[in-house]
Design a protein around this motif. Structure first.
Motif, PDB file in Angstrom:
ATOM      1  N   LYS A   2      24.125  33.084  25.991  1.00  0.00           N
ATOM      2  CA  LYS A   2      24.197  34.315  26.780  1.00  0.00           C
ATOM      3  C   LYS A   2      24.364  35.509  25.840  1.00  0.00           C
ATOM      4  O   LYS A   2      25.107  35.448  24.858  1.00  0.00           O
ATOM      5  N   LEU A   4      24.465  40.027  25.696  1.00  0.00           N
ATOM      6  CA  LEU A   4      24.636  41.287  26.411  1.00  0.00           C
ATOM      7  C   LEU A   4      24.186  42.422  25.503  1.00  0.00           C
ATOM      8  O   LEU A   4      24.652  42.536  24.365  1.00  0.00           O
ATOM      9  N   ARG A  24      31.888  47.559  32.631  1.00  0.00           N
ATOM     10  CA  ARG A  24      30.615  47.469  33.338  1.00  0.00           C
ATOM     11  C   ARG A  24      30.813  47.828  34.805  1.00  0.00           C
ATOM     12  O   ARG A  24      31.921  47.724  35.331  1.00  0.00           O
ATOM     13  N   TRP A  26      29.377  46.115  37.084  1.00  0.00           N
ATOM     14  CA  TRP A  26      29.169  44.845  37.769  1.00  0.00           C
ATOM     15  C   TRP A  26      30.015  43.747  37.140  1.00  0.00           C
ATOM     16  O   TRP A  26      30.342  43.786  35.970  1.00  0.00           O
ATOM     17  N   SER A  28      30.887  39.616  36.324  1.00  0.00           N
ATOM     18  CA  SER A  28      30.217  38.396  35.907  1.00  0.00           C
ATOM     19  C   SER A  28      31.155  37.223  36.127  1.00  0.00           C
ATOM     20  O   SER A  28      32.338  37.317  35.825  1.00  0.00           O
ATOM     21  N   TRP A 122      35.390  43.587  31.019  1.00  0.00           N
ATOM     22  CA  TRP A 122      34.981  42.307  30.449  1.00  0.00           C
ATOM     23  C   TRP A 122      35.847  42.088  29.213  1.00  0.00           C
ATOM     24  O   TRP A 122      35.727  42.820  28.232  1.00  0.00           O
ATOM     25  N   LEU A 140      18.281  43.915  30.459  1.00  0.00           N
ATOM     26  CA  LEU A 140      19.352  44.270  31.378  1.00  0.00           C
ATOM     27  C   LEU A 140      20.123  43.018  31.773  1.00  0.00           C
ATOM     28  O   LEU A 140      19.597  41.906  31.717  1.00  0.00           O
ATOM     29  N   SER A 141      21.366  43.210  32.182  1.00  0.00           N
ATOM     30  CA  SER A 141      22.243  42.136  32.627  1.00  0.00           C
ATOM     31  C   SER A 141      22.507  41.154  31.476  1.00  0.00           C
ATOM     32  O   SER A 141      22.279  41.469  30.317  1.00  0.00           O
ATOM     33  N   LEU A 142      22.994  39.983  31.785  1.00  0.00           N
ATOM     34  CA  LEU A 142      23.155  38.936  30.775  1.00  0.00           C
ATOM     35  C   LEU A 142      21.795  38.270  30.600  1.00  0.00           C
ATOM     36  O   LEU A 142      21.078  38.049  31.564  1.00  0.00           O
ATOM     37  N   TRP A 143      21.455  37.968  29.361  1.00  0.00           N
ATOM     38  CA  TRP A 143      20.177  37.308  29.102  1.00  0.00           C
ATOM     39  C   TRP A 143      20.363  36.214  28.068  1.00  0.00           C
ATOM     40  O   TRP A 143      21.360  36.195  27.357  1.00  0.00           O
TER      41      TRP A 143
END
Length: 153
Positions: A2, A4, A24, A26, A28, A122, A140-143
């Motif tokens: 993962k 960020l 953030r 958002w 997780s 986080w 964008l987001s976790l990848w």
């Protein structure tokens, strides 16, 4: 693993171990190993603001030499907690933010994130600067970074 993507100078502040909470809008549910990718953009205005400017300077960094487009660190994401409230003095400077678990955020950490109530903290731990940063495009987001980290670390 993962990953960020984080704008500069915040990615470098995390990699240096100076910023232990990434904020953030958002939440997780993910917990575990996390790579920190320095995005392509640099917030040059923030690089000139204290304590960011002096922290970067102490490590030989300025807005002109921050790495971009690279995975620069790995860490553990150990928690994600909603911000509850903040307290300010009469000059409207925020002097303390409180998380839903009751933990207070003060000092430089408070200056290095957006602790507006309703956002998420986080919590990062065991941060390691990579000896050989990895070129990568951010997302964008976790990848997921699919490469072999062991080859590069």
């Amino acid at each position: 693993m993962k990953t960020l993507t984080i704008r500069q100078p915040w990615a470098t502040l995390i990699a240096l171990g100076k910023k232990k909470i990434e904020t953030r809008s958002w939440k997780s549910k993910y917990r575990g190993p996390l790579l920190i990718h320095a995005g392509k953009s640099i917030d040059k205005k923030s690089c000139l603001r204290e304590p960011i400017k002096s922290t970067l300077k102490n490590h030989g960094c300025t807005e002109k030499n921050l790495p971009t487009g690279l995975i620069i660190a790995k860490c553990e994401l150990i928690d994600c907690i909603k911000m509850k409230d903040w307290f300010s003095d009469t000059s409207l400077k925020v002097i303390k933010a409180t998380l839903e678990n009751g933990k207070a955020i003060t000092g430089n950490e408070l200056e290095l994130g957006d602790f507006t109530p309703g956002r998420y903290a986080w919590i990062l731990d065991r941060v390691e600067l990579l000896k050989n940063p990895i070129p990568a495009k951010g997302k964008l987001s976790l990848w997921e970074y699919e490469g072999d980290l062991n080859e590069r670390h």
